[in-house]
Design an enzyme around this catalytic site. Structure first.
Site, PDB file in Angstrom:
ATOM      1  N   ASP A  33      17.043  58.789  21.273  1.00  0.00           N
ATOM      2  CA  ASP A  33      16.948  60.144  21.818  1.00  0.00           C
ATOM      3  C   ASP A  33      15.499  60.558  22.052  1.00  0.00           C
ATOM      4  O   ASP A  33      15.195  61.736  22.164  1.00  0.00           O
ATOM      5  CB  ASP A  33      17.629  61.143  20.864  1.00  0.00           C
ATOM      6  CG  ASP A  33      16.994  61.136  19.484  1.00  0.00           C
ATOM      7  OD1 ASP A  33      16.040  60.359  19.268  1.00  0.00           O
ATOM      8  OD2 ASP A  33      17.441  61.906  18.614  1.00  0.00           O
ATOM      9  N   CYS A  73      13.128  58.144  18.338  1.00  0.00           N
ATOM     10  CA  CYS A  73      13.484  56.975  17.524  1.00  0.00           C
ATOM     11  C   CYS A  73      12.299  56.455  16.713  1.00  0.00           C
ATOM     12  O   CYS A  73      12.472  56.036  15.572  1.00  0.00           O
ATOM     13  CB  CYS A  73      14.077  55.875  18.389  1.00  0.00           C
ATOM     14  SG  CYS A  73      13.032  55.407  19.772  1.00  0.00           S
ATOM     15  N   HIS A  88      12.220  51.625  23.072  1.00  0.00           N
ATOM     16  CA  HIS A  88      13.020  51.949  21.884  1.00  0.00           C
ATOM     17  C   HIS A  88      12.553  51.256  20.601  1.00  0.00           C
ATOM     18  O   HIS A  88      12.165  50.092  20.624  1.00  0.00           O
ATOM     19  CB  HIS A  88      14.480  51.601  22.133  1.00  0.00           C
ATOM     20  CG  HIS A  88      15.376  52.049  21.036  1.00  0.00           C
ATOM     21  ND1 HIS A  88      15.582  53.382  20.751  1.00  0.00           N
ATOM     22  CD2 HIS A  88      16.082  51.362  20.103  1.00  0.00           C
ATOM     23  CE1 HIS A  88      16.391  53.486  19.711  1.00  0.00           C
ATOM     24  NE2 HIS A  88      16.696  52.274  19.294  1.00  0.00           N
TER      25      HIS A  88
END
Lengths: 161, 262
Positions: free
Chosen positions: B64, B67, B247
């Site tokens: 989101d 992370c 990510h």
């Protein structure tokens, strides 16, 4: 109902009461009803020497349950002629109320930012194209007289509010 | 559509995506990572195989935009919680957290604006002495606690960058001030982090971190580890984060594959 947001709003409420002398353009910033800390109102005063001088502009402020991670929803309820305010709905186009919001703002600092938007319009992202176009053409006389007219028409009569 | 409607709609899309994954998930065997790439490129498969020689588990952090902060905070707090026989880890963590309050004040943040996030973070840290792994995970899966911690970590990074402008301002885009950079890229929830934020967080927390870069580069089979070190002597082994473009997740290294990890 989240208790965190209530705790935070209570803190802001107490801080605002303490600081009231230090913000000349903010006549009022308080919950509409004492038992609902998630619905506030504010009154901004038009800056002296600006076309908004003499005007009192009321804001309606709704605090979401996940405030201050998410921004408050703020709109003008007094009609105001400004390039970044929707003339009919009072919606405000200000980056910090939308994509650029950060939780390090408080209601008080946001109201000060809106107040400074009045004298520092951003005609490149208009919600009121007529006002923005006058500015973009450099027609300051036209712009100022339009703003003055609407200020006199809508923001100076207390009965109206 | 008005700006507000667009914003509401974007938020709805994000929420829908977010609800599919917990903020921080249970840890899983590294085999699960391998499975993600079983139909993928040989480059990824080889790297993961190499990675699994030294690492055996991973834990996912929700994608989101927060992370990195969430993974860092969880990995750190979990380490402190599991090291109950090493009270100095807990003391150092609490000390770093308490010092962060002065740092934020020095960076001109209003106490009113950050106090709630700070207190939730400090309280969670203090609770680690009696937390079970399940309780820690539950805290990080709770929106209010988890996001308060993320927010405090973001403000710590911002405060560090603002108070060390002479070192970091040269890396900003031309004409951008550190205040602008921080409010746009650090303080706002959901904004992804880059190397500068990793460096700053390492310095503020005095916790070292190694980032395993998992890329599709065909020419190397090894995963590239990039260390980020605090200014002080590290007092515990580095946290390990797995980075795939855009990510971060948490990795568990075999040598301190700790008992009782969920």
């Amino acid at each position: 109902m989240s208790s965190a947001v209530h705790r935070r709003m209570l803190k802001e409420y107490l801080a605002i009461q303490k600081n009231s002398a230090t913000r000349p353009h903010l006549e009022l910033l308080e919950p509409i009803q004492e038992d609902d800390l998630l619905h506030w109102q504010a009154i901004l005063l038009g800056t002296a020497d600006s076309a908004y001088e003499g005007g009192r502009f009321r804001l309606d402020i709704v605090i979401p349950n996940n405030y201050p991670i998410h921004p408050p929803a703020i709109r003008f309820t007094t009609k105001i002629c400004h390039p970044n305010v929707h003339f009919k709905t009072g919606e405000i186009c200000l980056d910090i109320l939308k994509s650029e919001w950060t939780p390090s703002w408080t209601l008080e600092s946001v109201c000060v930012a809106i107040s400074s938007l009045l004298t520092n319009p951003e005609p490149s992202s208009p919600l009121n194209c007529d006002a923005a176009n006058l500015l973009r053409c450099g027609d300051m006389a036209g712009y100022n007289s339009l703003v003055k007219m609407y200020t006199a028409l809508y923001a100076m009569d207390d009965e109206e509010q | 559509m008005t700006d507000e409607q667009i914003l509401t709609q974007m938020q709805a899309i994000k929420d829908e995506e977010a609800n599919l994954h917990p903020l921080v998930d249970n840890s899983v065997d590294l085999v699960e990572l391998e499975k993600e790439y079983q139909n993928g490129s040989a480059a990824f498969q080889n790297k993961i195989r190499n990675l699994s020689e030294t690492h055996d588990r991973m834990r996912r952090s929700r994608g989101d935009g927060n992370c990195f902060y969430r993974a860092f905070a969880f990995a750190w707090f979990e380490r402190v919680m599991l090291a109950k026989n090493k009270p100095e880890l807990h003391m150092n963590a609490v000390k770093a957290m308490e010092e962060s309050k002065d740092l934020l004040l020095a960076a001109q943040f209003e106490l009113l604006a950050f106090e709630d996030f700070y207190l939730v973070t400090l309280e969670t840290l203090q609770n680690l002495v009696h937390y079970t792994p399940e309780e820690l995970l539950a805290a990080f899966q709770n929106d209010e606690i988890s996001n308060s911690i993320v927010m405090h970590f973001r403000l710590m990074v911002s405060a560090y960058l603002k108070t060390h402008q002479e070192d970091y301002a040269p890396f900003l885009e031309f004409g951008q001030t550190m205040d602008e950079f921080c409010s746009m890229h650090v303080e706002a929830m959901g904004r992804e982090s880059e190397e500068m934020m990793l460096i700053a967080l390492t310095k503020v927390t005095h916790v070292s971190v190694e980032v395993a870069y998992l890329s599709g580069n065909e020419n190397v089979d090894e995963v590239n580890f990039l260390p980020f070190l605090p200014d002080t002597e590290p007092y515990m082994p580095p946290l390990v984060l797995l980075y795939r473009p855009g990510h971060y997740d948490i990795l568990y290294r075999k040598s301190h594959c700790l008992e009782g990890v969920v």
